[in-house]
Design a protein around this motif. Sequence first.
Motif, PDB file in Angstrom:
ATOM      1  N   GLN A  34     -20.856 -18.316  18.943  1.00  0.00           N
ATOM      2  CA  GLN A  34     -19.699 -18.684  19.771  1.00  0.00           C
ATOM      3  C   GLN A  34     -19.187 -20.093  19.425  1.00  0.00           C
ATOM      4  OE1 GLN A  34     -22.622 -17.473  21.635  1.00  0.00           O
ATOM      5  NE2 GLN A  34     -21.763 -15.437  21.328  1.00  0.00           N
ATOM      6  N   GLU A  83     -17.593 -15.389  16.443  1.00  0.00           N
ATOM      7  CA  GLU A  83     -17.000 -14.363  17.314  1.00  0.00           C
ATOM      8  C   GLU A  83     -15.536 -14.677  17.593  1.00  0.00           C
ATOM      9  OE1 GLU A  83     -18.897 -13.817  21.051  1.00  0.00           O
ATOM     10  OE2 GLU A  83     -20.699 -12.906  20.207  1.00  0.00           O
ATOM     11  N   GLU A 137     -24.035 -14.004  14.641  1.00  0.00           N
ATOM     12  CA  GLU A 137     -22.678 -14.165  15.162  1.00  0.00           C
ATOM     13  C   GLU A 137     -22.731 -15.229  16.250  1.00  0.00           C
ATOM     14  OE1 GLU A 137     -18.992 -11.152  15.734  1.00  0.00           O
ATOM     15  OE2 GLU A 137     -20.795 -10.671  16.867  1.00  0.00           O
TER      16      GLU A 137
END
Length: 273
Positions: A210, A238, A208
């Motif tokens: 950013q 995310e 995951e």
Amino acid sequence: MELPLISDEQVEILLSDLLEHYGYDFTGYSKASLKRRVIRLYSLDKIPGFAEFRYKIINDNVYFKRFVEQITVNVTEMFRDPVFFKTLRDVVLPRLGTYPFIRIWLAGCSTGEEAYSIAILLKELNLLHKSLIYATDLNPSVLEKAGQGMFQLSYMKQYSENYILSGGKNDFSSYYTAKYSLAKFNDELRGKMIFSTHNLVSDHSFNEFQLILCRNVLIYFDRDLQHKVLELFDDSLEDLGYLALGTKETIDFSRISRKYKRLQSEKIWRKTN
């Protein structure tokens, strides 16, 4: 004697072979673009006929690697599109700086110039120590070059100009050591990168993130594959993370577009929560 051209049907046969023998799925790539590159390689290597060409790709592992390298597009440079990198520097990365740890996925990283550019930005923003860049590509040979962190010294003048236009204030040469005709970038930058093979067509999400960057890759895919890859990115990003694409690429008209808000100036979208 002029070599016969390769037909659409023969290109399809090669794509089936790649999938069956190596697990490389090129079936969603733009057919016209692929065919041009296949014909170029076929002519360049003066293969006497299609049967021989096909046999070499299937049975000669060294030639198979050459084939993949030639039909995938590996055009890149450091701080390419400086205004884009200035937006990362001024807007995106400072916001991500509030996170305890920053995971960045660079999909289609080619020989790694963009990965080192991002690492330099992170260092200058004092974020490199808490960041990790996952740089992936379909092509193992370009990843090998990327992992070495060495580029032609003759390119450094252009890269330095791009760096300054992107907001860089340091002496660009402080980030590398000159070795003969090559510039070797500092181990501190390389230490925050993981290079690995990943096939956007068939592989799944693996973390995951950013920030996901995939610039000038989707233009080589057909519309269905573009949508599939954008959904993969959405699954991997995310909430409030950023997705960055190339200048001719967009998420408009895709199934994920309603979840994203575009930054004003660049092809960067933020995922709303």
